[in-house]
Design an enzyme around this catalytic site. Structure first.
Site, PDB file in Angstrom:
ATOM      1  N   TYR A 240       0.766  -4.247  -2.426  1.00  0.00           N
ATOM      2  CA  TYR A 240      -0.566  -4.464  -1.856  1.00  0.00           C
ATOM      3  C   TYR A 240      -0.704  -5.929  -1.452  1.00  0.00           C
ATOM      4  CZ  TYR A 240      -5.622  -3.379  -1.518  1.00  0.00           C
ATOM      5  OH  TYR A 240      -6.897  -3.152  -1.079  1.00  0.00           O
TER       6      TYR A 240
ATOM      7  N   LYS B 261       0.481  -1.679   1.467  1.00  0.00           N
ATOM      8  CA  LYS B 261      -0.922  -1.611   1.860  1.00  0.00           C
ATOM      9  C   LYS B 261      -1.393  -3.020   2.185  1.00  0.00           C
ATOM     10  CE  LYS B 261      -5.427   0.006   0.204  1.00  0.00           C
ATOM     11  NZ  LYS B 261      -6.201   0.533  -0.945  1.00  0.00           N
TER      12      LYS B 261
END
Length: 312
Positions: free
Chosen positions: A138, A164
């Site tokens: 992330y 992400k």
């Protein structure tokens, strides 16, 4: 290349942590939330992540949320958990997720420290090497891997299946996508991801986390389908009538990225109180009323198929 199953693309479901009037998590409400997302066609469930107030729940609550997610999905879609914090805690959550039957996990940014690239590499390596579960990195806040670091990690660990992005650095995103390509699934994780998805879709991001799907998933689908089909009129219409007005409220207070989801769900009749745990704050009454009016107009313009909210 690893032999993992195809990672789910499209709109990803991120349930909330529904607190009742006593301030504890309502297990039944959580199951309703998850079941609704699956029935509305979302491709996966990400439990106990940012919208699930990972930062504010206890270990027992975390385990309960994962157990509810596994039981409710019943194999219909993959379940990914949120893990993070210090390395020891993160590894324990990965192993707990594996034991409970999760399909993978999203590594949330570590607390506070803005580490060097070598430090981030060692952090992710220490976590990922402990399990064969699908792992998603992330990029946001204090944990931004560059191309060299990401390339090292994906070359070494086939279980890393996606990245992400919650930063919004499109130059970096282009560098990552163009170099690493379809070795990873690319997820748009920006706050209120529909706002930025037109830009992300053009550079290879095929998935996004949708807060709005918790209460108006049919509009999220309509928007994303129009985006993929190149129907700019529908995309623009939803932007003007739904997305931008809601986003204006979201930006009014810090923490609304979480609490505004619950407010929308509450307005739509889900068994969810408009309550969050500190440091987040609940949506203020005037903002709540404004959101209610926006949702009402949105449903008049884009009516949903009438379905009763399942009580499971």
């Amino acid at each position: 290349m690893n032999s993992r199953k195809k990672f789910p693309t499209g709109i990803l479901g991120f349930p909330t942590a529904p607190f009742n009037e006593k301030g504890t998590i309502d297990e039944k409400a959580l199951a309703v939330n998850i079941d609704f997302l699956i029935n509305e066609g979302l491709s996966s469930i990400f439990i106990a992540c940012g919208s699930g107030e990972f930062h504010a729940i206890s270990r027992a609550e975390y385990q309960m949320m994962v157990e509810v997610a596994i039981e409710t999905t019943a194999g219909r879609v993959p379940v990914y958990t949120g893990v993070g914090g210090n390395i020891t805690d993160a590894i324990e959550l990965v192993k707990l997720s594996e034991d409970l039957g999760a399909d993978g996990y999203l590594i949330l940014p570590p607390y506070l420290i803005d580490g060097e690239q070598e430090g981030l590499y060692q952090y992710y390596k220490a976590i990922v090497k402990e399990s064969e579960l699908d792992a998603i990195l992330y990029n946001r806040d204090n944990a931004i891997v560059n191309l060299d670091t990401l390339q090292r990690l994906v070359d070494e660990f086939p279980q890393i299946v996606g990245l992400k992005d919650g930063l919004g650095n499109m130059e970096l995103n282009l560098e990552l996508v163009q170099t690493i390509g379809d070795r990873l699934e690319w997820l748009n994780g920006m706050p209120f991801a529909e706002i930025t998805m037109p830009a992300y879709a053009k550079i290879g991001f095929n998935s996004y986390s949708s807060a709005m799907s918790n209460y108006m998933p049919h509009i999220s689908r309509l928007f994303f389908d129009a985006l993929k089909e190149g129907n700019e009129d529908v995309v623009n219409d939803i932007y003007v009538n739904v997305l931008l007005p809601i986003n204006s409220i979201r930006k009014a207070r810090k923490g609304y990225a979480v609490s505004l989801i619950k407010a929308g769900m509450n307005i739509q009749g889900f068994p969810v109180e408009n309550s969050v745990r500190p440091p987040c704050i609940a949506v203020e009454s005037d903002h709540y009323e404004t959101l209610s009016k926006i949702i009402k107009k949105a449903l008049e313009k884009y009516p949903a198929e009438q379905k009763e909210i399942s009580n499971l």
